[in-house]
Design an enzyme around this catalytic site. Structure first.
Site, PDB file in Angstrom:
ATOM      1  N   ASP A  13       1.134  -1.300   0.215  1.00 46.24           N
ATOM      2  CA  ASP A  13       0.500   0.039   0.370  1.00 46.24           C
ATOM      3  C   ASP A  13       1.355   1.210  -0.208  1.00 46.24           C
ATOM      4  OD1 ASP A  13      -1.726  -2.049   0.127  1.00 46.24           O
ATOM      5  OD2 ASP A  13      -2.621  -1.304   1.768  1.00 46.24           O
TER       6      ASP A  13
ATOM      7  N   ASP B  23      -6.734  -5.542  -5.211  1.00 46.12           N
ATOM      8  CA  ASP B  23      -7.967  -5.448  -3.736  1.00 46.12           C
ATOM      9  C   ASP B  23      -8.778  -3.975  -4.087  1.00 46.12           C
ATOM     10  OD1 ASP B  23      -8.966  -5.316  -0.862  1.00 46.12           O
ATOM     11  OD2 ASP B  23      -6.832  -5.658  -0.006  1.00 46.12           O
TER      12      ASP B  23
ATOM     13  N   LYS C 179     -11.953  -4.526  -3.963  1.00 48.80           N
ATOM     14  CA  LYS C 179     -13.014  -4.259  -3.492  1.00 48.80           C
ATOM     15  C   LYS C 179     -14.610  -3.531  -3.829  1.00 48.80           C
ATOM     16  CE  LYS C 179     -10.766  -4.749   1.559  1.00 48.80           C
ATOM     17  NZ  LYS C 179     -10.015  -4.332   0.539  1.00 48.80           N
TER      18      LYS C 179
ATOM     19  N   THR D 256     -22.478  -1.787 -13.830  1.00 43.26           N
ATOM     20  CA  THR D 256     -21.528  -0.449 -13.295  1.00 43.26           C
ATOM     21  C   THR D 256     -20.573  -1.458 -12.972  1.00 43.26           C
ATOM     22  OG1 THR D 256     -23.155   0.336 -12.107  1.00 43.26           O
ATOM     23  CG2 THR D 256     -20.816   0.895 -12.058  1.00 43.26           C
TER      24      THR D 256
ATOM     25  N   TYR E   7      -4.362  -7.642  14.619  1.00 36.92           N
ATOM     26  CA  TYR E   7      -3.753  -8.674  13.636  1.00 36.92           C
ATOM     27  C   TYR E   7      -3.275  -9.888  14.652  1.00 36.92           C
ATOM     28  CZ  TYR E   7      -1.631  -4.207  11.228  1.00 36.92           C
ATOM     29  OH  TYR E   7      -1.477  -3.728  10.524  1.00 36.92           O
TER      30      TYR E   7
HETATM   31  P1  5BU Z   1      -1.600  -4.235   6.831  1.00 33.30           P
HETATM   32  O1  5BU Z   1      -1.001  -3.288   6.511  1.00 33.30           O
HETATM   33  O2  5BU Z   1      -1.051  -5.850   6.960  1.00 33.30           O
HETATM   34  O3  5BU Z   1      -2.878  -4.065   7.929  1.00 33.30           O
HETATM   35  O4  5BU Z   1      -2.345  -4.049   5.125  1.00 33.30           O
HETATM   36  C1  5BU Z   1      -3.670  -4.972   5.393  1.00 33.30           C
HETATM   37  C2  5BU Z   1      -3.961  -4.825   3.626  1.00 33.30           C
HETATM   38  O5  5BU Z   1      -4.823  -5.708   4.018  1.00 33.30           O
HETATM   39  C3  5BU Z   1      -4.869  -3.600   3.774  1.00 33.30           C
HETATM   40  O6  5BU Z   1      -4.333  -3.141   1.785  1.00 33.30           O
HETATM   41  C4  5BU Z   1      -6.555  -3.614   3.479  1.00 33.30           C
HETATM   42  O7  5BU Z   1      -6.902  -2.508   2.558  1.00 33.30           O
HETATM   43  C5  5BU Z   1      -6.162  -4.852   3.359  1.00 33.30           C
HETATM   44  N1  5BU Z   1      -7.133  -6.049   3.995  1.00 33.30           N
HETATM   45  C6  5BU Z   1      -7.830  -5.527   5.653  1.00 33.30           C
HETATM   46  O8  5BU Z   1      -6.362  -4.714   6.203  1.00 33.30           O
HETATM   47  N2  5BU Z   1      -8.491  -5.991   6.156  1.00 33.30           N
HETATM   48  C7  5BU Z   1     -10.450  -6.533   5.251  1.00 33.30           C
HETATM   49  O9  5BU Z   1     -10.729  -6.967   5.885  1.00 33.30           O
HETATM   50  C8  5BU Z   1      -9.178  -6.945   4.189  1.00 33.30           C
HETATM   51  C9  5BU Z   1      -8.835  -5.947   3.303  1.00 33.30           C
HETATM   52 BR1  5BU Z   1     -11.069  -7.298   2.904  1.00 33.30          BR
END
Ligand code: 5BU
Length: 278
Positions: free
Chosen positions: A39, A92, A94, A101, A224
């Protein structure tokens, strides 16, 4: 036997969605169930991290709409890295609109996601028309879709009956829906509840965000868990790690990225091997 006691290779051999087969084969070949989420907001940063992480992961997950200097060359270079290092690309995105659309959002505009992303994902909020719309673009290109059956963030609303509806909808689109974003083996619970023997039904790849070894949250709702909790205890198939690897901002130096990739790859693979022995 339950899906969680089968190897990635065994599952790859039988999977009806070509991209799921490819992903499971990569996991087996490279001995990794790590998907690295990148990201970052610059083209150079995204490519640098994908190049550094490529050898250790089965998939790179992007949010292409955060890149300030996006151009066609970015996705061409990303595709070249995917070929070179043997990983898949997951945008991703979503998706969450009506079929007609999302069909345009998936195929057109600046990003033309379907032209380069092996995998994308969608919310079922608009109903199953979203699957028909996305499949009309993705199926001819051999793409696969993940349904967002659950989410990782605190207080999210993808629970209970909504999660169950995602699994039911997936079953009606077996050629396109390859699996779920979920926190646990949502498909097997469903099968047990419905009286179908676990493992006798369809095989779905469960890809799971909210994975970190050093932190429990990010102060903005993210939660986490460890690779062992996700892969062995909860029966998920792929761990998604973002900031735990690239470090946030413009990203850690390459050396640190490689170090963290190896750490998560090892932890994820050990959890998978432990699960097979359970
Ligand atoms: P992190 O830096 O490991 O927290 O990033 C998590 C990635 O997973 C981030 O790109 C979110 O948009 C993506 N994500 C998430 O964290 N939780 C979800 O439920 C979903 C996507 Br769906």
């Amino acid at each position: 036997p339950s899906i969680t006691t089968r190897t990635y290779a065994e599952r790859a051999a039988k999977h009806p969605v070509p991209v799921a087969k490819q992903l499971l084969d990569i996991c087996d070949r490279k001995k990794t169930n790590l998907c690295v989420s990148v990201d970052v907001t610059s083209k150079a940063g995204l490519l640098r991290i994908a190049e550094a992480a490529g050898p250790y992961c089965c998939c790179i997950k992007t949010h292409i709409d955060i890149v300030e200097d996006f151009d066609r060359d970015l996705v061409q270079q990303l595709q070249a890295l995917a070929d070179k290092h043997d990983f898949l690309i997951w945008e991703d995105r979503k998706f969450a609109d009506i079929g007609s659309t999302v069909r345009l959002q998936y195929s057109s505009g600046i990003y033309k996601i379907a032209s380069w992303a092996h995998i994308t994902n969608a919310h079922l909020v608009p109903g199953e028309g979203i699957l028909t719309g996305l499949a009309s673009v993705g199926l001819p290109l051999g793409r696969g879709l993940l349904l967002l059956a659950e989410m990782s963030a605190k207080g999210n609303l993808a629970t209970g009956e909504y999660t169950a509806k995602n699994v039911e909808a997936a079953r009606r689109h077996p050629e396109f829906v390859m699996g779920f974003v979920a926190m646990r083996r949502v498909d097997e619970r469903e099968e047990t509840a419905g009286g179908v023997a676990p493992g006798e039904g369809a095989d779905y790849v469960i890809m799971t965000p909210g994975v970190g070894l050093d932190s429990k949250g990010d102060g903005m709702g993210q939660q986490y868990r460890t690779p062992d909790e996700v892969i062995r205890e909860s029966g998920c198939d792929v761990i998604i790690v973002g900031r735990g690897i690239y470090g946030g901002g413009d990203g850690n130096p390459n050396e640190e990225i490689v170090k963290q990739c190896k750490r998560y790859q090892e932890a994820g693979w050990k959890a998978y091997e432990d699960r097979l022995r359970q």
